[in-house]
Design a protein around this motif. Structure first.
Motif, PDB file in Angstrom:
ATOM      1  N   SER A   1      -1.185  82.977  23.211  1.00 20.57           N
ATOM      2  CA  SER A   1      -2.138  81.888  23.436  1.00 20.57           C
ATOM      3  C   SER A   1      -1.404  80.559  23.488  1.00 20.57           C
ATOM      4  O   SER A   1      -0.393  80.378  22.816  1.00 20.57           O
ATOM      5  N   ALA A   2      -1.919  79.669  24.305  1.00 23.36           N
ATOM      6  CA  ALA A   2      -1.357  78.328  24.401  1.00 23.36           C
ATOM      7  C   ALA A   2      -1.801  77.497  23.200  1.00 23.36           C
ATOM      8  O   ALA A   2      -2.722  77.884  22.471  1.00 23.36           O
ATOM      9  N   PRO A   3      -1.159  76.360  22.948  1.00 21.42           N
ATOM     10  CA  PRO A   3      -1.651  75.477  21.878  1.00 21.42           C
ATOM     11  C   PRO A   3      -3.127  75.156  22.074  1.00 21.42           C
ATOM     12  O   PRO A   3      -3.586  74.988  23.210  1.00 21.42           O
ATOM     13  N   PRO A   4      -3.892  75.073  21.013  1.00 28.36           N
ATOM     14  CA  PRO A   4      -5.354  74.992  21.134  1.00 28.36           C
ATOM     15  C   PRO A   4      -5.858  73.725  21.809  1.00 28.36           C
ATOM     16  O   PRO A   4      -7.012  73.685  22.238  1.00 28.36           O
ATOM     17  N   TRP A   5      -5.023  72.704  21.911  1.00 27.84           N
ATOM     18  CA  TRP A   5      -5.510  71.473  22.550  1.00 27.84           C
ATOM     19  C   TRP A   5      -5.507  71.574  24.079  1.00 27.84           C
ATOM     20  O   TRP A   5      -6.022  70.691  24.748  1.00 27.84           O
ATOM     21  N   PHE A   6      -4.929  72.615  24.642  1.00 24.97           N
ATOM     22  CA  PHE A   6      -4.954  72.826  26.082  1.00 24.97           C
ATOM     23  C   PHE A   6      -6.024  73.848  26.438  1.00 24.97           C
ATOM     24  O   PHE A   6      -6.121  74.913  25.813  1.00 24.97           O
ATOM     25  N   SER A   7      -6.811  73.550  27.465  1.00 19.38           N
ATOM     26  CA  SER A   7      -7.788  74.504  27.969  1.00 19.38           C
ATOM     27  C   SER A   7      -7.117  75.462  28.945  1.00 19.38           C
ATOM     28  O   SER A   7      -5.982  75.244  29.389  1.00 19.38           O
ATOM     29  N   THR A   8      -7.830  76.521  29.284  1.00 16.45           N
ATOM     30  CA  THR A   8      -7.319  77.465  30.270  1.00 16.45           C
ATOM     31  C   THR A   8      -7.087  76.778  31.609  1.00 16.45           C
ATOM     32  O   THR A   8      -6.100  77.046  32.303  1.00 16.45           O
ATOM     33  N   ALA A   9      -8.002  75.863  31.968  1.00 14.51           N
ATOM     34  CA  ALA A   9      -7.846  75.118  33.225  1.00 14.51           C
ATOM     35  C   ALA A   9      -6.612  74.212  33.180  1.00 14.51           C
ATOM     36  O   ALA A   9      -5.924  74.047  34.201  1.00 14.51           O
ATOM     37  N   ASP A  10      -6.322  73.627  32.023  1.00 16.73           N
ATOM     38  CA  ASP A  10      -5.122  72.783  31.890  1.00 16.73           C
ATOM     39  C   ASP A  10      -3.861  73.594  32.173  1.00 16.73           C
ATOM     40  O   ASP A  10      -2.996  73.165  32.953  1.00 16.73           O
ATOM     41  N   ILE A  11      -3.733  74.766  31.553  1.00 10.17           N
ATOM     42  CA  ILE A  11      -2.535  75.592  31.729  1.00 10.17           C
ATOM     43  C   ILE A  11      -2.415  76.053  33.175  1.00 10.17           C
ATOM     44  O   ILE A  11      -1.319  76.026  33.761  1.00 10.17           O
ATOM     45  N   ARG A  12      -3.515  76.444  33.774  1.00  5.87           N
ATOM     46  CA  ARG A  12      -3.478  76.898  35.167  1.00  5.87           C
ATOM     47  C   ARG A  12      -3.042  75.765  36.099  1.00  5.87           C
ATOM     48  O   ARG A  12      -2.217  75.965  37.000  1.00  5.87           O
ATOM     49  N   THR A  13      -3.556  74.574  35.866  1.00  7.75           N
ATOM     50  CA  THR A  13      -3.189  73.435  36.708  1.00  7.75           C
ATOM     51  C   THR A  13      -1.743  73.019  36.487  1.00  7.75           C
ATOM     52  O   THR A  13      -1.025  72.685  37.442  1.00  7.75           O
TER      53      THR A  13
ATOM     54  N   ARG B   1      -4.387  65.085  25.051  1.00  7.84           N
ATOM     55  CA  ARG B   1      -4.958  66.374  24.682  1.00  7.84           C
ATOM     56  C   ARG B   1      -4.863  66.609  23.170  1.00  7.84           C
ATOM     57  O   ARG B   1      -5.790  67.145  22.555  1.00  7.84           O
ATOM     58  N   ILE B   2      -3.759  66.242  22.551  1.00  7.64           N
ATOM     59  CA  ILE B   2      -3.590  66.455  21.114  1.00  7.64           C
ATOM     60  C   ILE B   2      -4.594  65.632  20.311  1.00  7.64           C
ATOM     61  O   ILE B   2      -5.138  66.088  19.300  1.00  7.64           O
ATOM     62  N   LEU B   3      -4.879  64.418  20.756  1.00  5.63           N
ATOM     63  CA  LEU B   3      -5.850  63.565  20.062  1.00  5.63           C
ATOM     64  C   LEU B   3      -7.289  63.986  20.329  1.00  5.63           C
ATOM     65  O   LEU B   3      -8.214  63.435  19.721  1.00  5.63           O
ATOM     66  N   GLY B   4      -7.494  64.927  21.241  1.00  8.74           N
ATOM     67  CA  GLY B   4      -8.843  65.396  21.526  1.00  8.74           C
ATOM     68  C   GLY B   4      -9.654  64.464  22.398  1.00  8.74           C
ATOM     69  O   GLY B   4     -10.893  64.576  22.428  1.00  8.74           O
ATOM     70  N   LEU B   5      -8.999  63.556  23.122  1.00  3.45           N
ATOM     71  CA  LEU B   5      -9.718  62.622  23.991  1.00  3.45           C
ATOM     72  C   LEU B   5     -10.102  63.295  25.308  1.00  3.45           C
ATOM     73  O   LEU B   5     -11.211  63.101  25.810  1.00  3.45           O
ATOM     74  N   ASN B   6      -9.178  64.013  25.925  1.00  2.00           N
ATOM     75  CA  ASN B   6      -9.429  64.762  27.162  1.00  2.00           C
ATOM     76  C   ASN B   6      -9.947  63.870  28.284  1.00  2.00           C
ATOM     77  O   ASN B   6     -10.930  64.189  28.960  1.00  2.00           O
ATOM     78  N   ARG B   7      -9.254  62.763  28.487  1.00  2.00           N
ATOM     79  CA  ARG B   7      -9.661  61.811  29.528  1.00  2.00           C
ATOM     80  C   ARG B   7      -8.599  61.589  30.601  1.00  2.00           C
ATOM     81  O   ARG B   7      -8.876  60.922  31.593  1.00  2.00           O
TER      82      ARG B   7
END
Length: 502
Positions: A194-206, A267-273
């Motif tokens: 699994s990737a670090p939890p702050w990355f979504s599946t879409a983040d890793i794919r992109t 991503r680590i701060l949970g902002l996702n912007r």
């Protein structure tokens, strides 16, 4: 012979020798013979001493070795963290045994040495040149690479006769061929299930797409985007914009590598912007440093002039809407408040993010809140001389998505790591009365360094471009010091820390 019996034997032998020396010294013997006897006695005593030392350092029992080894292992386990990521092809791990480890161990030091002063747009010291010279050389190399690429691909695209002066701020976009699986090792390193939890599946794919997929075609973006170049992947879908068909990526200058740092921090701060960003080498461009590659998002509400905003705001208007707390708790603001569609919490997230990275182009494009350098855009354009009327200064890079106007999207996140603590831009925090709890908890947890190291390890090109962990630790040092200053500012001004769920 046991150690107790050996000790008794040595004690008896020493007492016997002492008695004999006294008797020899007190007897009536010639002086020469007496001295010879004393010399032999001294040599014998020295031999006994050497033998005792050799016996002392003989190997111990096997149980003692096991104890020492176990203590060493305990120490290492207490000072390590695991880089926990997923497989490059996104699937679950194979249960069959493998010779390669699936976990990377990075040992943390107990203390950090004082970092050296570094540029905000980090590059290796051997490439130390002026900004304008580096940009012109990059533009010239890109033009040569584009010519080779067009000839090799045979795509029939016509050269546009661009000159190097048009690339004073060279920006490209790349798109890869999304069809088929990668046949080479990915530059996004993921070693566990699994990737670090702050990355979504879409983040890793992109990230994998931008970092690894092949370039299919290069185009120049029309009209006001003339400084951009696109690489496109073939797609049977209806074009989503005049600039990009399929999935695209915006390539910026090597001097803007802090965009990669900004994405991971977001991503680590949970902002996702911010948009997914990776580092990439371009083999068809000779002697050019790795460049940041940012996802081209066609859903953004971009104005005709990409340096402006999708929402027209001046500093004075911005301060007023902060006091009105527009759209808080889902309550529609009154018409006379002048509120845009942006939710009140979005400004708090942007201010925290910009302060940690010292991004000034959104809220303080004229550099009125700090002492700028001659290399800063505001000085080169003379904007720093127009701070006498701050309430009428326009905000820039305030961007929304077309289908989600309540949220902001952070673009152009070029940070500055060489700004000293006595020259930080606190103007970015003016009017902010709340901060997101998720981000502040990360800053307080003392886990920021560990998470950033785990996160950056995924991007192989970025990790190597910063000279590995040693260079990245220096960047993290800067962010940690600014985080402490921000936490002190929050306490001193009584700013609330509240949940800001989307």
């Amino acid at each position: 012979m046991t150690s107790a019996r050996a000790g008794t034997f040595r004690s008896s032998l020493v007492r016997l020798l002492c008695a004999w020396i006294c008797r020899t010294w007190g007897g009536r013997r010639p002086k020469t013979k007496r001295n010879l006897i004393l010399l032999c006695t001294a040599c014998l005593l020295y031999g006994i001493f050497v033998v005792s030392q050799v016996v002392h350092f003989l190997p111990q029992k096997p149980t003692q070795k096991v104890t020492v080894t176990q203590q060493s292992r305990n120490f290492v386990e207490q000072n390590t963290f695991y880089v926990d990521n997923s497989q490059p092809d996104g699937g679950a791990l194979n249960n069959s045994p493998t010779l390669q480890p699936n976990v990377v161990y990075i040992t943390l030091r107990s203390k950090r040495s004082k970092p050296s002063n570094i540029r905000g747009t980090v590059r290796p010291k051997k490439r130390r040149k002026s900004v304008s010279l580096a940009q012109n050389e990059l533009g010239h190399s890109i033009l040569q690479g584009i010519g080779k690429m067009e000839n090799n691909l045979g795509a029939g695209s016509q050269k546009r006769g661009l000159s190097t002066h048009k690339f004073r701020e060279p920006s490209l976009t790349i798109l890869g061929d999304a069809r088929g699986e990668m046949k080479h090792q990915s530059n996004i390193r993921i070693y566990s299930d699994s990737a670090p939890p702050w990355f979504s599946t879409a983040d890793i794919r992109t990230m994998r797409f931008l970092a690894d997929h092949k370039i299919h075609e290069i185009k120049q973006v029309p009209s006001s985007h003339a400084q951009l170049i696109l690489f496109e992947s073939p797609s049977k879908k209806k074009p989503v914009s005049s600039a990009c068909q399929g999935t695209c990526g915006l390539v910026k200058r090597p001097l803007d590598m802090s965009e990669v740092f900004a994405f991971h921090l977001d991503r680590i701060l949970g902002l996702n912007r911010s948009l997914p960003t990776v580092s990439r080498n371009f083999k068809f461009v000779q002697d050019v440093l790795p460049c940041p590659v940012i996802l081209w998002d066609s859903t953004l509400s971009l104005p005709d002039n990409i340096t402006q905003s999708s929402v027209k705001l001046k500093w004075g208007t911005y301060q007023n809407i902060l006091s009105h707390k527009c759209w808080l708790n889902g309550k529609a603001p009154k018409a006379d408040m002048g509120c845009p569609d942006i939710h009140h919490h979005e400004w708090s997230k942007m201010a925290l993010f910009d302060f940690l990275l010292q991004v000034y182009t959104r809220l303080d494009k004229n550099c009125c809140g700090f002492r700028p350098r001659k290399e800063d855009t505001c000085v080169q354009q003379g904007l720093h001389l127009k701070c006498s009327d701050p309430w009428n200064i326009d905000l820039t890079h305030i961007i929304q998505r077309k289908q989600d106007s309540r949220r902001l999207v952070f673009i152009d996140n070029t940070g500055y790591f060489d700004r000293s603590e006595d020259n930080l831009n606190f103007k970015l925090l003016e009017g902010i009365k709340e901060f997101p709890e998720s981000a502040v908890s990360v800053l307080k947890s003392q886990k920021l360094r560990e998470k950033l190291l785990q996160s950056f390890f995924l991007d192989k090109v970025f990790w190597e471009s910063q000279r590995g962990r040693q260079g990245i630790e220096k960047l993290i040092d800067v962010i940690e010091r600014r985080a402490k200053i921000l936490l002190t500012y929050i306490n001193a001004h009584g700013i609330k820390v509240i949940p800001m769920n989307d």
